[in-house]
Enzyme design. Structure first.
Site, PDB file in Angstrom:
ATOM      1  N   ALA A 130      23.967  46.518  22.160  1.00  0.00           N
ATOM      2  CA  ALA A 130      24.534  45.613  21.157  1.00  0.00           C
ATOM      3  C   ALA A 130      24.562  44.157  21.614  1.00  0.00           C
ATOM      4  O   ALA A 130      24.901  43.277  20.843  1.00  0.00           O
ATOM      5  CB  ALA A 130      25.951  46.071  20.808  1.00  0.00           C
ATOM      6  N   ASN A 196      30.877  49.713  26.333  1.00  0.00           N
ATOM      7  CA  ASN A 196      29.444  49.585  26.626  1.00  0.00           C
ATOM      8  C   ASN A 196      29.007  48.156  26.907  1.00  0.00           C
ATOM      9  O   ASN A 196      28.287  47.896  27.865  1.00  0.00           O
ATOM     10  CB  ASN A 196      28.628  50.171  25.478  1.00  0.00           C
ATOM     11  CG  ASN A 196      28.873  51.653  25.322  1.00  0.00           C
ATOM     12  OD1 ASN A 196      28.723  52.415  26.271  1.00  0.00           O
ATOM     13  ND2 ASN A 196      29.267  52.081  24.135  1.00  0.00           N
ATOM     14  N   HIS A 226      30.145  39.503  19.750  1.00  0.00           N
ATOM     15  CA  HIS A 226      30.085  39.508  21.217  1.00  0.00           C
ATOM     16  C   HIS A 226      29.682  38.120  21.669  1.00  0.00           C
ATOM     17  O   HIS A 226      28.688  37.572  21.173  1.00  0.00           O
ATOM     18  CB  HIS A 226      29.029  40.496  21.711  1.00  0.00           C
ATOM     19  CG  HIS A 226      29.215  41.889  21.204  1.00  0.00           C
ATOM     20  ND1 HIS A 226      30.244  42.699  21.618  1.00  0.00           N
ATOM     21  CD2 HIS A 226      28.514  42.618  20.299  1.00  0.00           C
ATOM     22  CE1 HIS A 226      30.158  43.855  21.000  1.00  0.00           C
ATOM     23  NE2 HIS A 226      29.122  43.836  20.183  1.00  0.00           N
TER      24      HIS A 226
HETATM   25  N1  LIG Z   1      25.132  50.056  24.737  1.00  0.00           N
HETATM   26  C1  LIG Z   1      25.618  49.686  23.572  1.00  0.00           C
HETATM   27  O1  LIG Z   1      25.690  48.494  23.259  1.00  0.00           O
HETATM   28  C2  LIG Z   1      26.094  50.723  22.608  1.00  0.00           C
HETATM   29  C3  LIG Z   1      26.373  50.374  21.276  1.00  0.00           C
HETATM   30  C4  LIG Z   1      26.778  51.382  20.384  1.00  0.00           C
HETATM   31  C5  LIG Z   1      26.958  52.684  20.837  1.00  0.00           C
HETATM   32  N2  LIG Z   1      26.725  52.976  22.144  1.00  0.00           N
HETATM   33  C6  LIG Z   1      26.925  54.343  22.661  1.00  0.00           C
HETATM   34  O2  LIG Z   1      25.850  55.140  22.215  1.00  0.00           O
HETATM   35  C7  LIG Z   1      26.267  56.515  22.187  1.00  0.00           C
HETATM   36  C8  LIG Z   1      25.785  57.166  20.896  1.00  0.00           C
HETATM   37  O3  LIG Z   1      26.345  56.476  19.790  1.00  0.00           O
HETATM   38  P1  LIG Z   1      26.299  57.116  18.327  1.00  0.00           P
HETATM   39  O4  LIG Z   1      26.860  56.121  17.394  1.00  0.00           O
HETATM   40  O5  LIG Z   1      24.946  57.682  18.070  1.00  0.00           O
HETATM   41  O6  LIG Z   1      27.345  58.309  18.527  1.00  0.00           O
HETATM   42  P2  LIG Z   1      27.480  59.651  17.656  1.00  0.00           P
HETATM   43  O7  LIG Z   1      28.847  60.183  17.945  1.00  0.00           O
HETATM   44  O8  LIG Z   1      27.053  59.434  16.257  1.00  0.00           O
HETATM   45  O9  LIG Z   1      26.385  60.622  18.338  1.00  0.00           O
HETATM   46  C9  LIG Z   1      26.501  61.154  19.610  1.00  0.00           C
HETATM   47  C10 LIG Z   1      25.737  62.454  19.589  1.00  0.00           C
HETATM   48  O10 LIG Z   1      25.631  62.981  20.918  1.00  0.00           O
HETATM   49  C11 LIG Z   1      25.929  64.366  20.869  1.00  0.00           C
HETATM   50  N3  LIG Z   1      26.407  64.763  22.204  1.00  0.00           N
HETATM   51  C12 LIG Z   1      27.644  64.614  22.709  1.00  0.00           C
HETATM   52  N4  LIG Z   1      27.683  65.073  23.975  1.00  0.00           N
HETATM   53  C13 LIG Z   1      26.447  65.529  24.255  1.00  0.00           C
HETATM   54  C14 LIG Z   1      25.863  66.138  25.383  1.00  0.00           C
HETATM   55  N5  LIG Z   1      26.579  66.352  26.498  1.00  0.00           N
HETATM   56  N6  LIG Z   1      24.550  66.487  25.328  1.00  0.00           N
HETATM   57  C15 LIG Z   1      23.814  66.250  24.217  1.00  0.00           C
HETATM   58  N7  LIG Z   1      24.320  65.682  23.096  1.00  0.00           N
HETATM   59  C16 LIG Z   1      25.630  65.332  23.124  1.00  0.00           C
HETATM   60  C17 LIG Z   1      26.961  64.499  19.784  1.00  0.00           C
HETATM   61  O11 LIG Z   1      27.032  65.817  19.309  1.00  0.00           O
HETATM   62  C18 LIG Z   1      26.393  63.538  18.748  1.00  0.00           C
HETATM   63  O12 LIG Z   1      25.373  64.158  17.993  1.00  0.00           O
HETATM   64  C19 LIG Z   1      27.790  56.484  22.344  1.00  0.00           C
HETATM   65  O13 LIG Z   1      28.144  56.851  23.681  1.00  0.00           O
HETATM   66  C20 LIG Z   1      28.164  55.039  22.118  1.00  0.00           C
HETATM   67  O14 LIG Z   1      29.310  54.653  22.864  1.00  0.00           O
HETATM   68  C21 LIG Z   1      26.280  52.030  23.018  1.00  0.00           C
END
Ligand SMILES: NC(=O)c1ccc[n+]([C@@H]2O[C@H](COP(=O)([O-])OP(=O)(O)OC[C@H]3O[C@@H](n4cnc5c(N)ncnc54)[C@H](O)[C@@H]3O)[C@@H](O)[C@H]2O)c1
Length: 273
Positions: A130, A196, A226
């Site tokens: 992000a 994150n 941000h």
């Molecule tokens: N780096 C960044 O700037 C940034 C920005 C937004 C989100 N994120 C991160 O990205 C990740 C995904 O975000 P999202 O919106 O798609 O979340 P989401 O909750 O929609 O999807 C996460 C998915 O991962 C699955 N999951 C959970 N644990 C698992 C495991 N051990 N093995 C396999 N699958 C598993 C869940 O069932 C779900 O389908 C989150 O951790 C979020 O914090 C990072």
């Protein structure tokens, strides 16, 4: 390219559509689901997967994903998946891209990932996600950093369900209020759902202890903003990003989806930028 994904939620679903729009084709796509969720993962990604590959398989355990021998694995799941599954993939020699960067605020997890990458001779990439300007922050670090300050400004309702609720009357707020001012390690630990970006800036720059983080609830904020300011030997700069919600799903961080897509397209070549 043989692409592996860990996770099948908001980011994963939107990502496959973006890759298809860019004409990306994968030799195969292998997805790691949580135990017992193979059918759910297959149902939620089947349409998107069909747009980029003819070979799509969902695995219930990380061993299955590793056996499919992906060229790269992209984690779009949770902090727990970084700790457990990314570590295993790296140790097996598979390059991994991590999006749940907040997981690395735990020093033991960061060390385990580092060791696994060395053991496997693999590369772990942290996507900017992000946030932007991470390239120049990481470059400026080499010239010596004097100060890195990251400010996260969001509408009050975006802080609901976090410790901000104890610090502020979120619903009654009429003007912007700083409710956290401290280092990135504490910020990521106390606010894991917002960890994150703080973690990414800390990793690219001054580290978790020396990176200052401020969090603000602002009734006038148009969305999640941000902003970070850097003073360094080579240059001083400020980056400000205002994310837009996805028209399909407001819970999806669109900028993160495009950042992950860029990482995959860069890995696929023939030119990376
Ligand atoms: N780096 C960044 O700037 C940034 C920005 C937004 C989100 N994120 C991160 O990205 C990740 C995904 O975000 P999202 O919106 O798609 O979340 P989401 O909750 O929609 O999807 C996460 C998915 O991962 C699955 N999951 C959970 N644990 C698992 C495991 N051990 N093995 C396999 N699958 C598993 C869940 O069932 C779900 O389908 C989150 O951790 C979020 O914090 C990072």
């Amino acid at each position: 390219m043989r692409l592996g994904l860990i996770g099948y939620g908001n980011i994963a679903g939107t990502l496959l559509g973006v890759l298809a729009e860019q004409g990306f084709r994968a030799g195969r796509l292998d997805v790691l689901a949580r135990p017992g969720a193979v059918d759910r993962a297959r149902d939620s990604l089947a349409d998107g997967a069909a747009r980029i590959t003819e070979q799509f398989e969902v695995h219930e355990d990380v061993q299955g994903l590793i056996a499919a021998a992906p060229d790269m694995v992209v984690e779009v799941a949770t902090h727990g998946a970084v700790k457990d599954s990314v570590t295993r993939c790296l140790a097996a020699g598979i390059d991994c891209t991590v999006v749940s960067v907040g997981a690395l605020a735990d020093a033991q997890v960061e060390q385990a990932l580092h060791d696994a990458a060395v053991t496997g001779g693999a590369l772990m990439r942290v996507v900017p996600g992000a946030v932007g300007g991470i390239d120049m922050l990481a470059a400026a670090r080499l010239s010596g950093l004097d100060e890195v300050v990251y400010t996260s400004r969001k509408p009050p309702r975006a802080w609901e369900g976090t410790p901000a609720e104890q610090a502020l009357d979120l619903k009654g707020l009429t003007e912007a209020q700083v409710f956290y001012d401290g280092n990135a390690r504490q910020a990521a630990t106390d606010y894991p759902k917002n960890a994150n970006v703080a973690a990414t800036i800390a990793l690219a720059g001054a580290g978790f202890e020396a990176t200052r983080v401020r969090m603000i609830a602002d009734p006038d904020a148009p969305g999640n903003i941000h902003e970070f300011t850097v003073r360094s030997g080579a240059l001083d700069f400020t980056v400000r990003l205002e994310g837009k919600p996805s028209p399909d799903n407001p819970k999806t961080s669109l900028s993160t989806v495009y950042s992950v897509a860029r990482d995959i397209l860069n890995a696929a070549g023939p030119v990376a930028i």
